[in-house]
Motif scaffolding. Structure first.
Motif, mmCIF file in Angstrom:
data_model
loop_
_atom_site.group_PDB
_atom_site.id
_atom_site.type_symbol
_atom_site.label_atom_id
_atom_site.label_comp_id
_atom_site.label_asym_id
_atom_site.label_seq_id
_atom_site.Cartn_x
_atom_site.Cartn_y
_atom_site.Cartn_z
ATOM 1 N N PHE A 38 0.770 -1.277 0.029
ATOM 2 C CA PHE A 38 0.370 -0.084 0.378
ATOM 3 C C PHE A 38 0.909 1.444 0.529
ATOM 4 O O PHE A 38 1.624 1.401 0.021
ATOM 5 C CB PHE A 38 -1.027 -0.431 1.279
ATOM 6 C CG PHE A 38 -1.747 -1.027 1.801
ATOM 7 C CD1 PHE A 38 -3.022 -1.148 0.280
ATOM 8 C CD2 PHE A 38 -1.168 -2.293 2.797
ATOM 9 C CE1 PHE A 38 -3.119 -2.519 0.695
ATOM 10 C CE2 PHE A 38 -2.657 -2.920 2.376
ATOM 11 C CZ PHE A 38 -3.360 -3.207 1.355
ATOM 12 N N LYS A 39 0.674 2.174 -0.453
ATOM 13 C CA LYS A 39 0.814 3.927 -0.812
ATOM 14 C C LYS A 39 0.242 4.356 -1.170
ATOM 15 O O LYS A 39 -0.321 5.017 -2.153
ATOM 16 C CB LYS A 39 2.361 3.687 -2.522
ATOM 17 C CG LYS A 39 3.007 2.013 -2.368
ATOM 18 C CD LYS A 39 4.312 2.011 -3.294
ATOM 19 C CE LYS A 39 5.418 2.924 -3.525
ATOM 20 N NZ LYS A 39 6.395 3.010 -4.338
ATOM 21 N N PRO A 40 0.346 5.157 0.497
ATOM 22 C CA PRO A 40 -0.492 6.238 0.099
ATOM 23 C C PRO A 40 0.528 7.391 -0.363
ATOM 24 O O PRO A 40 1.076 7.941 -0.572
ATOM 25 C CB PRO A 40 -0.509 6.485 1.576
ATOM 26 C CG PRO A 40 0.075 4.385 2.455
ATOM 27 C CD PRO A 40 0.425 5.022 1.476
ATOM 28 N N VAL A 41 -0.297 8.356 -1.689
ATOM 29 C CA VAL A 41 -0.175 9.230 -2.108
ATOM 30 C C VAL A 41 -0.923 10.203 -2.271
ATOM 31 O O VAL A 41 -2.396 10.340 -1.441
ATOM 32 C CB VAL A 41 -0.240 9.200 -3.258
ATOM 33 C CG1 VAL A 41 0.798 7.984 -3.683
ATOM 34 C CG2 VAL A 41 -1.404 8.500 -4.702
ATOM 35 N N PHE A 42 -0.755 11.932 -2.595
ATOM 36 C CA PHE A 42 -2.090 12.808 -2.401
ATOM 37 C C PHE A 42 -2.455 13.077 -3.877
ATOM 38 O O PHE A 42 -1.937 13.176 -4.631
ATOM 39 C CB PHE A 42 -1.116 14.330 -2.150
ATOM 40 C CG PHE A 42 -1.825 15.069 -1.905
ATOM 41 C CD1 PHE A 42 -3.063 15.182 -1.516
ATOM 42 C CD2 PHE A 42 -1.591 16.123 -1.770
ATOM 43 C CE1 PHE A 42 -4.357 16.180 -0.682
ATOM 44 C CE2 PHE A 42 -2.455 17.463 -1.936
ATOM 45 C CZ PHE A 42 -3.920 17.929 -1.236
ATOM 46 N N LEU A 43 -3.827 12.727 -3.618
ATOM 47 C CA LEU A 43 -4.882 13.191 -5.307
ATOM 48 C C LEU A 43 -4.761 14.306 -5.298
ATOM 49 O O LEU A 43 -4.619 14.326 -6.856
ATOM 50 C CB LEU A 43 -6.072 12.011 -5.101
ATOM 51 C CG LEU A 43 -7.101 12.484 -5.889
ATOM 52 C CD1 LEU A 43 -6.334 11.513 -7.483
ATOM 53 C CD2 LEU A 43 -8.544 12.039 -5.765
#
Length: 226
Positions: A38-43
Motif C-alpha cells: 500500500f502506497k498512500p499518495v496525495f490525489l
C-alpha cells in the motif's frame, strides 16, 4: 511454491474508486498469489501536477459519479454510502492530513496500514464523518488496538519532514508514470524494463489478464461458493 508477485497500490482515501481497488486487490491476495504493498499518495498533488481536474468540476460528470458510486458499491460489496456531508468534507478539508497520517503509519507500523486506511475510508464514505482531526486519528488507532503512545507518535510524525517528503515522492511516482488520477496499481511484467501501471478500479479484470490470473469478479470468495 512460486514467489509472490509484487503489486503496488497508490491511493488516497478521498477516492472512492481507490477504496474499491483496495478491497478487491486484498481479496485477490491468495488467488493471485500477490504481495500487495500500500502506497498512500496525495490525489490533489496528482491532479495538479498532471493538469487534471476533479470530477465535480464538470457538473454532468459529477452527477454521474454519484450514480456510479452507488452501482459499484452494490456490485463490489464495498460500503460506499456517501451523503452530502461526505462531499462537503472533501471540498472543505481535503485529505492531506489523512494521507500524511497514513504515510507515517507506513513508516512506523506498516502492518497496521491496511486496517487504518480502511477505517478512514469507512468514516468518510460509509459514515459521512470527517477524517482530518487529531481526535479522529486517535480514535481509529484505538479501534485498531494501537497503544496511546504509538498513536501519539504517529500524529506527531505527521509534521516531520521525512513524512512530508515521502508523501511527495510517492505522489511523484504516480505523476512519473504519466498517470492523472487514482487508483493506480503497478507490477513488473515480462518484456518491460520498468513497472507497468494500470489506472482505475475498472481495470482489475485487465490487470488479471496481464498477469495471467483468473478474474472471478470483485469477490472471488463468493464466486468460489457458486
Amino acid at each position: 511454491m512460486a514467489a509472490r508477485r509484487a503489486v503496488q497500490l497508490y491511493y488516497d482515501v478521498t477516492s472512492p474508486y481507490s477504496w474499491i481497488a483496495f478491497e478487491v486487490l486484498c481479496r485477490y491476495r491468495v488467488p493471485w498469489n500477490i504481495d500487495l504493498k500500500f502506497k498512500p499518495v496525495f490525489l490533489g498533488g496528482v491532479m495538479h501536477l498532471s493538469g487534471n481536474q476533479p470530477p465535480g468540476m464538470l457538473p454532468p460528470r459529477g452527477k454521474y459519479m454519484v450514480k456510479d458510486i452507488h452501482r459499484l458499491a452494490s456490485y463490489t460489496d464495498v460500503k460506499l454510502v456517501p451523503s452530502p456531508m461526505t462531499w462537503e468534507y472533501i471540498m472543505q478539508t481535503g485529505t492531506l492530513a489523512a494521507q500524511r497520517f497514513l504515510t507515517a503509519v507506513s513508516l512506523e507500523c506498516p502492518e497496521h496500514l491496511e486496517t487504518l486506511s480502511r477505517a478512514l475510508w469507512t468514516r468518510l464514505w460509509s459514515q459521512s464523518l470527517e477524517i482530518h482531526e487529531v481526535d479522529t486519528f486517535k480514535q481509529v488507532c484505538k479501534d485498531a488496538g494501537l497503544s496511546q503512545e504509538l498513536a501519539d507518535k504517529l500524529i506527531a510524525m505527521c509534521k516531520d519532514k521525512k513524512v512530508k517528503e515521502l508523501l511527495k515522492s510517492e505522489t511523484q511516482e504516480v505523476v512519473d508514470f504519466e498517470a492523472f488520477g487514482l487508483p493506480v496499481f503497478s507490477t513488473d511484467l515480462p518484456g518491460f524494463d520498468k513497472p507497468q501501471w494500470f489506472f482505475g478500479a475498472d481495470r482489475l479484470e485487465l490487470f488479471a489478464h496481464s498477469i495471467g490470473k483468473p478474474w472471478l469478479g470483485p469477490n472471488p470468495q463468493k464466486a468460489s461458493k457458486l
